[in-house]
Design a protein around this motif. Structure first.
Motif, PDB file in Angstrom:
ATOM      1  N   ARG A 186       0.813  -1.217   0.000  1.00  0.00           N
ATOM      2  CA  ARG A 186       0.000   0.000   0.000  1.00  0.00           C
ATOM      3  C   ARG A 186       0.848   1.269   0.000  1.00  0.00           C
ATOM      4  O   ARG A 186       0.314   2.376  -0.091  1.00  0.00           O
ATOM      5  N   ALA A 187       2.168   1.131   0.098  1.00  0.00           N
ATOM      6  CA  ALA A 187       3.041   2.308   0.105  1.00  0.00           C
ATOM      7  C   ALA A 187       3.092   2.940  -1.284  1.00  0.00           C
ATOM      8  O   ALA A 187       3.133   2.244  -2.303  1.00  0.00           O
ATOM      9  N   ASP A 188       3.091   4.254  -1.326  1.00  0.00           N
ATOM     10  CA  ASP A 188       3.216   4.956  -2.599  1.00  0.00           C
ATOM     11  C   ASP A 188       4.606   4.756  -3.194  1.00  0.00           C
ATOM     12  O   ASP A 188       4.757   4.712  -4.422  1.00  0.00           O
ATOM     13  N   PHE A 189       5.603   4.675  -2.330  1.00  0.00           N
ATOM     14  CA  PHE A 189       6.974   4.397  -2.756  1.00  0.00           C
ATOM     15  C   PHE A 189       7.393   3.111  -2.044  1.00  0.00           C
ATOM     16  O   PHE A 189       7.711   3.120  -0.858  1.00  0.00           O
ATOM     17  N   ARG A 190       7.342   2.019  -2.783  1.00  0.00           N
ATOM     18  CA  ARG A 190       7.465   0.683  -2.173  1.00  0.00           C
ATOM     19  C   ARG A 190       8.880   0.144  -2.308  1.00  0.00           C
ATOM     20  O   ARG A 190       9.444   0.078  -3.403  1.00  0.00           O
ATOM     21  N   LEU A 191       9.435  -0.226  -1.172  1.00  0.00           N
ATOM     22  CA  LEU A 191      10.764  -0.834  -1.131  1.00  0.00           C
ATOM     23  C   LEU A 191      10.672  -2.296  -1.523  1.00  0.00           C
ATOM     24  O   LEU A 191       9.824  -3.037  -1.010  1.00  0.00           O
ATOM     25  N   GLY A 192      11.557  -2.715  -2.401  1.00  0.00           N
ATOM     26  CA  GLY A 192      11.554  -4.106  -2.817  1.00  0.00           C
ATOM     27  C   GLY A 192      12.947  -4.697  -2.895  1.00  0.00           C
ATOM     28  O   GLY A 192      13.936  -3.992  -3.089  1.00  0.00           O
ATOM     29  N   ASN A 193      13.035  -5.994  -2.697  1.00  0.00           N
ATOM     30  CA  ASN A 193      14.233  -6.796  -2.949  1.00  0.00           C
ATOM     31  C   ASN A 193      15.503  -6.312  -2.264  1.00  0.00           C
ATOM     32  O   ASN A 193      16.561  -6.236  -2.892  1.00  0.00           O
ATOM     33  N   PRO A 194      15.452  -5.978  -0.974  1.00  0.00           N
ATOM     34  CA  PRO A 194      16.713  -5.569  -0.331  1.00  0.00           C
ATOM     35  C   PRO A 194      17.674  -6.749  -0.224  1.00  0.00           C
ATOM     36  O   PRO A 194      17.280  -7.871   0.089  1.00  0.00           O
ATOM     37  N   GLY A 195      18.946  -6.482  -0.517  1.00  0.00           N
ATOM     38  CA  GLY A 195      19.964  -7.515  -0.440  1.00  0.00           C
ATOM     39  C   GLY A 195      21.333  -6.896  -0.263  1.00  0.00           C
ATOM     40  O   GLY A 195      21.480  -5.669  -0.238  1.00  0.00           O
ATOM     41  N   PHE A 196      22.344  -7.728  -0.150  1.00  0.00           N
ATOM     42  CA  PHE A 196      23.705  -7.237   0.052  1.00  0.00           C
ATOM     43  C   PHE A 196      24.633  -8.074  -0.815  1.00  0.00           C
ATOM     44  O   PHE A 196      24.658  -9.306  -0.713  1.00  0.00           O
ATOM     45  N   ALA A 197      25.355  -7.398  -1.704  1.00  0.00           N
ATOM     46  CA  ALA A 197      26.255  -8.122  -2.607  1.00  0.00           C
ATOM     47  C   ALA A 197      27.425  -7.230  -2.976  1.00  0.00           C
ATOM     48  O   ALA A 197      27.240  -6.033  -3.258  1.00  0.00           O
ATOM     49  N   HIS A 198      28.633  -7.822  -2.956  1.00  0.00           N
ATOM     50  CA  HIS A 198      29.852  -7.115  -3.362  1.00  0.00           C
ATOM     51  C   HIS A 198      30.038  -5.813  -2.583  1.00  0.00           C
ATOM     52  O   HIS A 198      30.440  -4.785  -3.144  1.00  0.00           O
ATOM     53  N   GLY A 199      29.730  -5.874  -1.290  1.00  0.00           N
ATOM     54  CA  GLY A 199      29.938  -4.726  -0.426  1.00  0.00           C
ATOM     55  C   GLY A 199      28.917  -3.621  -0.589  1.00  0.00           C
ATOM     56  O   GLY A 199      29.122  -2.506  -0.084  1.00  0.00           O
ATOM     57  N   ARG A 200      27.818  -3.881  -1.297  1.00  0.00           N
ATOM     58  CA  ARG A 200      26.809  -2.842  -1.527  1.00  0.00           C
ATOM     59  C   ARG A 200      25.418  -3.351  -1.174  1.00  0.00           C
ATOM     60  O   ARG A 200      25.106  -4.530  -1.337  1.00  0.00           O
ATOM     61  N   LEU A 201      24.611  -2.423  -0.683  1.00  0.00           N
ATOM     62  CA  LEU A 201      23.208  -2.691  -0.398  1.00  0.00           C
ATOM     63  C   LEU A 201      22.421  -2.477  -1.681  1.00  0.00           C
ATOM     64  O   LEU A 201      22.463  -1.400  -2.281  1.00  0.00           O
ATOM     65  N   THR A 202      21.709  -3.515  -2.110  1.00  0.00           N
ATOM     66  CA  THR A 202      20.906  -3.407  -3.325  1.00  0.00           C
ATOM     67  C   THR A 202      19.429  -3.476  -2.962  1.00  0.00           C
ATOM     68  O   THR A 202      19.032  -4.175  -2.031  1.00  0.00           O
ATOM     69  N   PHE A 203      18.604  -2.766  -3.718  1.00  0.00           N
ATOM     70  CA  PHE A 203      17.162  -2.719  -3.446  1.00  0.00           C
ATOM     71  C   PHE A 203      16.479  -2.032  -4.616  1.00  0.00           C
ATOM     72  O   PHE A 203      17.137  -1.588  -5.572  1.00  0.00           O
ATOM     73  N   SER A 204      15.177  -1.923  -4.557  1.00  0.00           N
ATOM     74  CA  SER A 204      14.440  -1.184  -5.576  1.00  0.00           C
ATOM     75  C   SER A 204      13.379  -0.327  -4.903  1.00  0.00           C
ATOM     76  O   SER A 204      12.946  -0.613  -3.782  1.00  0.00           O
ATOM     77  N   VAL A 205      12.987   0.739  -5.575  1.00  0.00           N
ATOM     78  CA  VAL A 205      11.849   1.553  -5.150  1.00  0.00           C
ATOM     79  C   VAL A 205      10.908   1.652  -6.342  1.00  0.00           C
ATOM     80  O   VAL A 205      11.307   2.129  -7.413  1.00  0.00           O
ATOM     81  N   ASN A 206       9.711   1.131  -6.165  1.00  0.00           N
ATOM     82  CA  ASN A 206       8.723   1.070  -7.257  1.00  0.00           C
ATOM     83  C   ASN A 206       9.322   0.445  -8.514  1.00  0.00           C
ATOM     84  O   ASN A 206       9.067   0.892  -9.640  1.00  0.00           O
ATOM     85  N   GLY A 207      10.146  -0.580  -8.267  1.00  0.00           N
ATOM     86  CA  GLY A 207      10.737  -1.319  -9.380  1.00  0.00           C
ATOM     87  C   GLY A 207      12.016  -0.739  -9.930  1.00  0.00           C
ATOM     88  O   GLY A 207      12.666  -1.382 -10.757  1.00  0.00           O
ATOM     89  N   GLU A 208      12.411   0.444  -9.484  1.00  0.00           N
ATOM     90  CA  GLU A 208      13.652   1.067  -9.957  1.00  0.00           C
ATOM     91  C   GLU A 208      14.829   0.476  -9.189  1.00  0.00           C
ATOM     92  O   GLU A 208      14.921   0.612  -7.975  1.00  0.00           O
ATOM     93  N   PRO A 209      15.762  -0.215  -9.875  1.00  0.00           N
ATOM     94  CA  PRO A 209      16.894  -0.830  -9.161  1.00  0.00           C
ATOM     95  C   PRO A 209      17.885   0.221  -8.678  1.00  0.00           C
ATOM     96  O   PRO A 209      18.275   1.121  -9.425  1.00  0.00           O
ATOM     97  N   LEU A 210      18.308   0.097  -7.404  1.00  0.00           N
ATOM     98  CA  LEU A 210      19.192   1.065  -6.774  1.00  0.00           C
ATOM     99  C   LEU A 210      20.245   0.340  -5.956  1.00  0.00           C
ATOM    100  O   LEU A 210      20.066  -0.830  -5.590  1.00  0.00           O
ATOM    101  N   ALA A 211      21.338   1.035  -5.644  1.00  0.00           N
ATOM    102  CA  ALA A 211      22.400   0.446  -4.825  1.00  0.00           C
ATOM    103  C   ALA A 211      23.071   1.535  -4.012  1.00  0.00           C
ATOM    104  O   ALA A 211      23.172   2.687  -4.440  1.00  0.00           O
ATOM    105  N   LEU A 212      23.535   1.143  -2.821  1.00  0.00           N
ATOM    106  CA  LEU A 212      24.185   2.062  -1.890  1.00  0.00           C
ATOM    107  C   LEU A 212      25.436   1.415  -1.321  1.00  0.00           C
ATOM    108  O   LEU A 212      25.485   0.194  -1.131  1.00  0.00           O
ATOM    109  N   SER A 213      26.415   2.236  -1.000  1.00  0.00           N
ATOM    110  CA  SER A 213      27.556   1.761  -0.234  1.00  0.00           C
ATOM    111  C   SER A 213      27.167   1.785   1.237  1.00  0.00           C
ATOM    112  O   SER A 213      27.514   2.698   1.981  1.00  0.00           O
TER     113      SER A 213
END
Length: 470
Positions: A261-288
């Motif tokens: 029900r979130a307008d900006f929905r967090l999806g698929n959080p994970g951790f790979a190669h030293g980075r946090l990976t996830f998506s917001v409304n299907g947009e793939p993103l990554a963070l250190s």
């Protein structure tokens, strides 16, 4: 240009303080037209072009350092103790004598905020404020001129300082608002007059001051009262207080979180190669960074960026370029040992989330180096026990605790899982020696506590020993 010449002069300061009734007298000498670019309360900081405010503190009084600030380049100082004027007169230093220097700081910030054309993003919550602020700044800077409070300058003194240091041509002012006592967020909200207000979550940080989580929700929610009808609130959809927070909003509401029900929905959080990976409304993103909670912070910042007209591609690039700051999730790998530095601060909720994050990471062993959480009042024992339960339930391989609340943590952990390995320490050097001798290739070490526990010193000591080993 005319506004800049008017507001950034000592004449404007004098007229503003005089109109409000704060001013006792002004001794500007020949500096009425002198310019200023911000304010400072520490004479050891950069003082050039910044008005020094002498603020009485718990351990020292800024009036002692007013002459030092003038010598360091401050164009004028603000004092509220008449005796402090004597040395300034001898030095021929410009000054404003006011009834209360804190109140005068607030007065100037309130007046200056009304002159700013910038849209204001105000961020509060029990945890994640500073990280969300940094993510929001990074996202908005891809398109706009942005000013944000440095570090966690989010108090009744820090927020006015932030407002007064904003350039008049900035397009966005991003500022976090923190509180230790009732009513402070309401004051900060009245100063910031936000166009967008973000609440990261409602937890139990500072519950010793507020008395209950309901009271914390009321305090944080008071920011929303300062949104006008055209304002926009960004609220945590997964939080139990979501509906209550929504009821305080006159303008629009956008939600963020894991919920469908979130307008900006967090999806698929994970951790790979030293980075946090996830998506917001299907947009793939990554963070250190590490931890789903940081993905949620980024989700809130993504929502703000979208509301403010930043496209997803720019936000993806901004997140990819962000480097975690010391104490706020910075990851170090030395001699095959990974150290996650979250030593800057901790609340019970953020501590439990960090422990859960540690349990989710691939490692030879998962080691938690934790310490006391402050400002919990009568709830301290209970909330520290909750951390012990989390450690046991997540089957953390070993826990090292620094501080006076180690006993309830250990007892709760062993009651839940008798085999839980817990070691208690009250002395930093001994803790560093013990952990440095224990860790080995493939281990992950989480470090987290309230700032007063000083586990940042532990991180430095451990990394030095690991570096010597490599």
């Amino acid at each position: 240009m005319e506004r800049t010449l008017t507001t950034r002069t000592m004449t404007w300061v004098r007229e503003t303080l005089d109109a409000s009734g704060d001013l006792v007298r002004a001794e500007l000498r020949e500096s009425a037209t002198a310019s200023w670019s911000g304010v400072v309360i520490d004479s050891r900081a950069e003082c050039a072009d910044r008005i020094f405010f002498a603020i009485p503190g718990e351990t020292t009084d800024g009036h002692r350092f007013a002459p030092d600030a003038f010598r360091a380049g401050s164009p004028a100082v603000v004092i509220s103790v008449p005796a402090a004027a004597q040395e300034l007169d001898v030095m021929k230093a410009p000054y404003f004598l006011v009834r209360d220097s804190r109140a005068a700081l607030t007065t100037l910030a309130r007046a200056y905020r009304l002159l700013l054309d910038a849209r204001v993003i105000a961020i509060t919550g029990s945890s994640g404020k500073t990280t969300t602020k940094e993510y929001t700044r990074a996202v908005l800077r891809t398109r706009y001129r942005v000013h944000a409070n440095p570090g966690n300058l989010n108090s009744l003194v820090g927020v006015p300082m932030t407002i007064l240091s904003a350039d008049e041509d900035c397009e966005f002012l991003v500022c976090e608002a923190g509180a230790n006592h009732r009513g402070e967020i309401d004051v900060l909200g009245s100063l910031l007059r936000p166009d967008v207000a973000v609440i990261t979550n409602i937890g139990d940080a500072h519950v010793g001051y507020f008395g209950s989580r309901d009271a914390i929700a009321q305090e944080k929610g008071s920011l929303l009262r300062h949104l006008g009808e055209g304002g926009h609130a960004v609220l945590p959809r997964d939080d139990m207080y979501f509906d209550r927070l929504c009821a305080s909003v006159q303008g629009k509401v956008s939600s963020f979180g894991r919920s469908d029900r979130a307008d900006f929905r967090l999806g698929n959080p994970g951790f790979a190669h030293g980075r946090l990976t996830f998506s917001v409304n299907g947009e793939p993103l990554a963070l250190s960074a590490v931890g789903e909670y940081n993905a949620l912070n980024a989700c809130a910042a993504f929502a703000v960026g979208d509301i403010c007209g930043v496209d997803a591609g720019r936000m993806r690039e901004a997140f990819a370029a962000i480097q975690a700051t010391p104490g706020r999730g910075r990851v170090h790998t030395v001699a095959g040992v990974t150290v996650i530095d979250e030593s800057y601060n901790a609340s019970p909720a953020s501590m439990r989330k960090s422990v859960a994050m540690l349990a989710s990471l691939p490692a030879t062993r998962r080691i938690a180096v934790l310490g006391d959480m402050r400002e919990l009042g009568d709830h301290a024992d209970e909330l520290h026990r909750s951390v012990g339960v989390e450690v046991a339930e997540r089957k953390i391989d070993r826990l090292y605790w620094l501080g006076e609340y180690g006993t309830p943590v250990r007892d709760a952990a062993r009651a839940m899982r008798p085999s839980t390995g817990v070691e208690l320490y009250t002395e930093m050097a001994a803790l560093i020696r013990a952990v440095a001798s224990e860790v080995r290739l493939g281990d992950i070490v989480l470090v987290k506590a309230s700032r007063g526990t000083r586990l940042d010193e532990f991180v430095s000591g451990l990394l030095d020993r690991l570096q010597a080993r490599s």
